[in-house]
Design a protein around this motif. Sequence first.
Motif, short mmCIF file in Angstrom:
data_model
loop_
_atom_site.label_atom_id
_atom_site.label_comp_id
_atom_site.label_asym_id
_atom_site.label_seq_id
_atom_site.Cartn_x
_atom_site.Cartn_y
_atom_site.Cartn_z
N UNK A 44 41.18 44.07 41.42
CA UNK A 44 40.77 44.03 42.52
C UNK A 44 42.09 44.60 43.41
N UNK A 45 43.37 44.05 43.55
CA UNK A 45 44.57 44.80 44.30
C UNK A 45 44.93 46.00 44.56
N UNK A 46 43.86 46.67 43.46
CA UNK A 46 44.29 48.56 43.52
C UNK A 46 43.20 48.89 43.76
N UNK A 47 41.66 48.43 43.70
CA UNK A 47 40.62 48.44 44.63
C UNK A 47 40.81 48.60 46.45
N UNK A 48 41.77 47.09 46.52
CA UNK A 48 41.57 46.99 47.85
C UNK A 48 42.76 48.18 48.28
N UNK A 49 43.95 48.96 47.70
CA UNK A 49 44.82 49.53 47.97
C UNK A 49 44.57 50.95 47.86
N UNK A 50 43.29 51.35 46.92
CA UNK A 50 42.91 52.59 47.17
C UNK A 50 41.70 52.77 48.15
N UNK A 51 41.01 51.59 47.93
CA UNK A 51 40.51 51.68 49.85
C UNK A 51 40.97 51.73 51.46
N UNK A 52 42.41 50.96 51.74
CA UNK A 52 42.33 51.86 52.45
C UNK A 52 43.74 52.99 52.41
N UNK A 53 44.08 52.91 51.38
CA UNK A 53 44.81 54.58 51.29
C UNK A 53 43.53 55.09 51.68
#
Length: 237
Positions: A44-53
């Motif tokens: 979930x944190x990976x997906x969030x990091x990707x979206x913010x990136x």
Amino acid sequence: MRLLLLAPLFLFLGGCVTNPGQTENDPNTGRLGADQNYESLSNTYIQLANEYMKRGDYATALNKAKKAVQRDPNNGNAHLVLGLIYEQLGENGSANAAYQRSLEVDSSLEVDSKNPYALNAYGSYLCKLGEYQKALPYFDRALQNPLYQTPWVALANAGYCARKAGDLSMAQSYLLKALERNPGFAMALYQMAEVRFAQGRYMSARAYLQRYREVAKPTAQMLYLSILTERKLGNDD
């Protein structure tokens, strides 16, 4: 023309297993062939990091990626995203360490050395630094995984890297293979136009540029190469 580092996030999430008891990795496919747990907090944190990136908010993306690593230090994709963010921030030392960690395999096989998306990303990173000969084996390793869903990306990146190293024959070989897998892949079409131009094969360069325009919007770089090509063919208009 920039290297393409990764396919969409849902593709390379397949390289991660977050169940501590899951160690049955296929020797050829790594974690892409193992059961996945996409609902883990680390992912979930990976997906969030990707979206913010993707939004350009690297501060928040970095925070989420660090949390992904904290939640599961053996999640190779958490280290992969961390490396991508550090690379965008120009933190090459931290990016290199994160990329290497994403590909390590410890005694319990909790990090995946066969993740083709991580291998492609690290190869692209090395190529960006001018480490062409070091980069090419990582693309080759990515291509060895039969579950890699976007092999034309690694092939095109390898072609670009080989061309930057001055090996037009090797570049052509990689790029033609990329176009065999995906005939409409714009990056490979443009790179083939550059290879053909460098080889003095201007009619072929024109043909690849025409194919490029059929699948992608023209860029300033592509238009300039088109002008140079037409001048070589005697079409000053």
